[in-house]
Design a protein around this motif. Structure first.
Motif, short mmCIF file in Angstrom:
data_model
loop_
_atom_site.label_atom_id
_atom_site.label_comp_id
_atom_site.label_asym_id
_atom_site.label_seq_id
_atom_site.Cartn_x
_atom_site.Cartn_y
_atom_site.Cartn_z
N ILE A 31 0.86 -1.18 0.00
CA ILE A 31 0.00 0.00 0.00
C ILE A 31 0.89 1.22 0.00
CG2 ILE A 31 -1.82 1.28 1.16
CD1 ILE A 31 -2.67 -1.32 2.53
N ASN A 32 0.70 2.12 -0.92
CA ASN A 32 1.55 3.30 -1.01
C ASN A 32 1.26 4.26 0.13
OD1 ASN A 32 3.13 5.44 -1.72
ND2 ASN A 32 2.18 5.84 -3.68
N TYR A 93 -15.37 10.15 9.70
CA TYR A 93 -13.97 9.97 9.32
C TYR A 93 -13.84 8.73 8.45
CZ TYR A 93 -12.43 13.67 12.43
OH TYR A 93 -12.22 14.90 13.01
N TYR A 94 -13.19 8.91 7.31
CA TYR A 94 -13.03 7.83 6.34
C TYR A 94 -11.56 7.46 6.20
CZ TYR A 94 -17.78 8.99 4.83
OH TYR A 94 -19.12 9.22 4.78
N CYS A 95 -11.30 6.19 6.18
CA CYS A 95 -9.95 5.68 5.92
C CYS A 95 -9.78 5.51 4.42
CB CYS A 95 -9.78 4.34 6.63
SG CYS A 95 -8.21 3.52 6.31
N ASN A 96 -8.59 5.84 3.94
CA ASN A 96 -8.27 5.69 2.53
C ASN A 96 -6.94 4.95 2.37
OD1 ASN A 96 -6.51 7.18 0.17
ND2 ASN A 96 -8.56 6.68 -0.49
N ALA A 97 -6.91 4.03 1.46
CA ALA A 97 -5.66 3.35 1.09
C ALA A 97 -5.43 3.59 -0.39
CB ALA A 97 -5.75 1.85 1.39
N ALA A 98 -4.32 4.24 -0.71
CA ALA A 98 -4.03 4.62 -2.08
C ALA A 98 -2.86 3.82 -2.64
CB ALA A 98 -3.72 6.10 -2.15
N GLY A 106 -4.07 -6.96 -11.12
CA GLY A 106 -2.97 -6.17 -11.63
C GLY A 106 -3.22 -4.69 -11.41
N GLY A 107 -2.17 -3.92 -11.36
CA GLY A 107 -2.30 -2.48 -11.21
C GLY A 107 -2.43 -2.06 -9.76
N ALA A 108 -2.59 -0.76 -9.57
CA ALA A 108 -2.72 -0.19 -8.23
C ALA A 108 -4.04 0.55 -8.13
CB ALA A 108 -1.56 0.75 -7.95
N TYR A 109 -4.73 0.36 -7.05
CA TYR A 109 -6.06 0.94 -6.89
C TYR A 109 -6.20 1.62 -5.53
CZ TYR A 109 -7.02 -2.01 -10.89
OH TYR A 109 -6.98 -2.61 -12.12
N ASP A 110 -7.21 2.47 -5.42
CA ASP A 110 -7.54 3.14 -4.17
C ASP A 110 -8.80 2.54 -3.57
OD1 ASP A 110 -6.63 6.55 -5.25
OD2 ASP A 110 -5.45 4.72 -4.97
N PHE A 111 -8.82 2.49 -2.27
CA PHE A 111 -9.98 1.94 -1.56
C PHE A 111 -10.36 2.86 -0.40
CE2 PHE A 111 -10.28 -2.15 -3.62
CZ PHE A 111 -9.01 -2.34 -4.13
N TRP A 112 -11.65 2.81 -0.03
CA TRP A 112 -12.19 3.61 1.07
C TRP A 112 -12.86 2.71 2.09
CZ3 TRP A 112 -11.55 8.83 1.59
CH2 TRP A 112 -11.11 9.53 0.46
N GLY A 113 -12.79 3.12 3.33
CA GLY A 113 -13.54 2.48 4.38
C GLY A 113 -14.97 3.00 4.39
N GLN A 114 -15.78 2.43 5.28
CA GLN A 114 -17.20 2.77 5.32
C GLN A 114 -17.46 4.05 6.12
OE1 GLN A 114 -15.78 0.55 7.22
NE2 GLN A 114 -16.60 0.79 9.29
N GLY A 115 -16.47 4.48 6.87
CA GLY A 115 -16.63 5.70 7.68
C GLY A 115 -16.99 5.39 9.11
N THR A 116 -16.48 6.22 10.00
CA THR A 116 -16.81 6.11 11.42
C THR A 116 -17.12 7.50 11.96
OG1 THR A 116 -16.08 5.23 13.56
CG2 THR A 116 -14.38 6.24 12.18
N GLN A 117 -18.17 7.59 12.75
CA GLN A 117 -18.62 8.90 13.24
C GLN A 117 -17.80 9.33 14.45
OE1 GLN A 117 -21.24 11.04 12.08
NE2 GLN A 117 -20.32 12.45 13.56
N VAL A 118 -17.34 10.56 14.42
CA VAL A 118 -16.69 11.19 15.57
C VAL A 118 -17.51 12.42 15.92
CG1 VAL A 118 -14.66 12.44 16.37
CG2 VAL A 118 -14.39 10.34 15.03
N THR A 119 -17.98 12.47 17.15
CA THR A 119 -18.77 13.59 17.63
C THR A 119 -18.12 14.18 18.86
OG1 THR A 119 -20.81 12.58 16.80
CG2 THR A 119 -21.04 14.36 18.38
N VAL A 120 -17.84 15.48 18.81
CA VAL A 120 -17.20 16.16 19.93
C VAL A 120 -18.20 17.17 20.49
CG1 VAL A 120 -15.22 17.50 20.70
CG2 VAL A 120 -14.98 15.90 18.79
N SER A 121 -18.57 16.99 21.72
CA SER A 121 -19.54 17.87 22.35
C SER A 121 -18.83 19.01 23.07
CB SER A 121 -20.41 17.10 23.33
OG SER A 121 -19.63 16.58 24.37
N SER A 122 -19.48 20.16 23.09
CA SER A 122 -18.87 21.34 23.73
C SER A 122 -19.23 21.43 25.21
CB SER A 122 -19.33 22.60 23.01
OG SER A 122 -20.75 22.69 23.03
#
Length: 122
Positions: A31-32, A93-98, A106-122
Motif C-alpha cells: 500500500i503506497n 472519518y473515512y480511511c483511505n488506502a491509495a 494487476g495495477g494499483a487501486y484506491d480503496f475507502w472504508g465505510q466511515g466512522t462517526q466522531v462527535t465532539v460535544s462542547s
C-alpha cells in the motif's frame, strides 16, 4: 477483494481524545499511502492526515499539533490519535488506502472504508 475496516469513533467531550484504527484486509502486496479524511454535514470531504509506506506524513493545518497518524506496514493498519478534540472536529472519518497492489489483481487501486462517526460535544 480488498476491504478497509475502521474502528474507534464515538462521542467525546471537547478536550478529550480518541484513537481511530483502520485495517486493510485482502491479498495485499503493498500500500503506497494510507490516510484519513473527514466529512462534516454540508461540507466537502477533506484530508485530515496521510502517511506513506516510508513514514512521511502530511496533516491538515487545522489538526497539526493535535492529531498524530501512524502506520503498521506489517499489519496494513493505519491509526489516527486525536487529542485536544474540538467541536469542529465532528465529522464522519473515512480511511483511505491509495496505490494498493494485490496479488489477485494487476495495477494499483484506491480503496475507502465505510466511515466512522466522531462527535465532539462542547
Amino acid at each position: 477483494q480488498v476491504q478497509l475496516v475502521e474502528s474507534g469513533g464515538g462521542l467525546v467531550q471537547a478536550g478529550g481524545s480518541l484513537r481511530l484504527s483502520c485495517a486493510a484486509s485482502g491479498n495485499i502486496f503493498s500500500i503506497n499511502t494510507m490516510g484519513w479524511y473527514r466529512q462534516a454535514p454540508g461540507k466537502q470531504r477533506e484530508l485530515v492526515a496521510a502517511i506513506t509506506s516510508a513514514g512521511s506524513t502530511n496533516y491538515a493545518d487545522s489538526v497539526k499539533g493535535r492529531f498524530t497518524i501512524s502506520r503498521d506496514n506489517a499489519k496494513n493498519t493505519v491509526y489516527l490519535q486525536m487529542n485536544s478534540l474540538k467541536p469542529e472536529d465532528t465529522a464522519v472519518y473515512y480511511c483511505n488506502a491509495a496505490g494498493v497492489r494485490s496479488w489477485d489483481i494487476g495495477g494499483a487501486y484506491d480503496f475507502w472504508g465505510q466511515g466512522t462517526q466522531v462527535t465532539v460535544s462542547s
